[in-house]
Design a protein around this motif. Structure first.
Motif: not given
Length: 340
Positions: A269, A319, A321, A325-326, A331, A335
């Motif tokens: 990420s 998970k 992403i 949904n970010m 979340n 991130l």
């Protein structure tokens, strides 16, 4: 305009997350902070967003629990000998606990046994090591992560088509083929992610994994492997990449082809990966929890020093992403794990 709004949203979410990370900043009553512990953390590589975040989590715990943290890492994940020497040095320096993200499952086993002989506990983080002397493992379930990657990519391809995988290896050279059995991958997490992906994909008769390539710790290598894969398999519809370096390299090539040409599920990420999700180069990415990996590894190391029981395994989860949904608050915590 969309990118400006997106950036402002991320900054707002980051600011909110700063306020909620106070849960990391209050030491549990059962851990004394009256004495300093000397803990050494040795990871695979001294660069990359993922390892920087692991270090950030470790430093947060070190501050909280009065730990003198020594952070070590070679320049490349391929430099197993250097990583072994770093563990040797930590033994000589009489670290209270060694936290190790092993680049090679078996390559680091003997030196971990040596640490145990000298009464230095070893905690495995992110990647396991082939020694029964390891006190605990902190990290994600790599097999499940591979399955999640396969599930999402196959959904994107509507259950049919040719798929390529860019995996990673600690070897100084790599081979390409349809099976991981042609080389000794070395890193346990790489092997398990690949197995999880292939076992899930095997459920779908119209899905064909036509090639698996293995990159080193250089983005340029992953780029070249991706180009060669696309030339060899012009009907390729999807690519899965199984670590940060592989993801960055493959995404550069796919981005040059134009959005939507190849479906891609990435791994990890980094901020640049979030941009690639936004512009449609990457459709989804499997993320881990590197901040928690670093934080919990140090926390459990302190508990080991204090003679407390620690769990044999601590699964910090993975998970999927995507663009939908970010920006969810839960979340954003994964991130953008900022700390005060």
């Amino acid at each position: 305009m969309r990118k400006v709004r997106f950036g402002l949203t991320l900054l707002l979410c980051a600011a909110i997350w700063i306020t909620v990370t106070s849960c990391f900043n209050s030491s549990p009553d059962y851990i004394s902070t009256n004495k300093t512990r000397n803990i050494h953390m040795i990871v695979k590589m001294n660069r990359g967003e993922y390892w920087n975040t692991v270090k950030q989590g470790a430093e947060a715990a070190a501050k909280e629990f009065n730990v003198n943290l020594t952070f070590k890492a070679p320049n490349s994940e391929s430099d197993i000998d250097r990583q072994i020497q770093m563990v040797e040095d930590s033994i000589t320096e009489k670290a209270d606990v060694i936290i190790l993200a092993a680049s090679s499952y078996m390559g680091l086993a003997q030196v971990v046994d040596k640490a145990s002989y000298y009464k230095i506990p070893v905690i495995s983080v992110d990647a396991e090591v082939g020694s029964a002397r390891v006190t605990t493992y902190v990290g994600s379930n790599s097999y499940e992560a591979g399955q999640k990657s396969a599930e999402r990519l196959i959904q994107l391809l509507k259950g049919y088509g040719e798929i390529g995988i860019i995996n990673f290896t600690n070897a100084t050279s790599h081979e390409e083929g349809n099976s991981s059995s042609s080389i000794d991958i070395g890193a346990r997490d790489a092997d398990e992610r690949e197995k999880g992906f292939l076992n899930y994909a095997a459920r779908y008769p119209n899905v064909h994994v036509v090639q698996i390539s293995y990159t080193s710790s250089e983005t340029s290598d992953a780029e070249e492997l991706t180009r060669l894969m696309l030339i060899k398999h012009p009907a390729l519809r999807g690519i899965a990449t199984l670590n940060e370096i592989a993801s960055q390299g493959a995404a550069k090539v796919i981005q040059s082809l134009g959005s939507g040409t190849i479906k891609m599920v990435a791994f990890d990420s980094s901020p640049s990966m979030m941009e690639l999700l936004q512009d449609g180069t990457v459709q989804a990415t499997v993320i881990q929890n590197p901040f928690s990996n670093g934080y919990l590894a140090v926390k459990h190391a302190v508990e080991v020093i204090e003679g407390m029981d620690v769990p044999e395994r601590v699964d910090t989860g993975t998970k999927i992403i995507d663009l939908d949904n970010m920006l969810w608050p839960e979340n954003q915590k994964l991130l953008f794990p900022f700390v005060r």
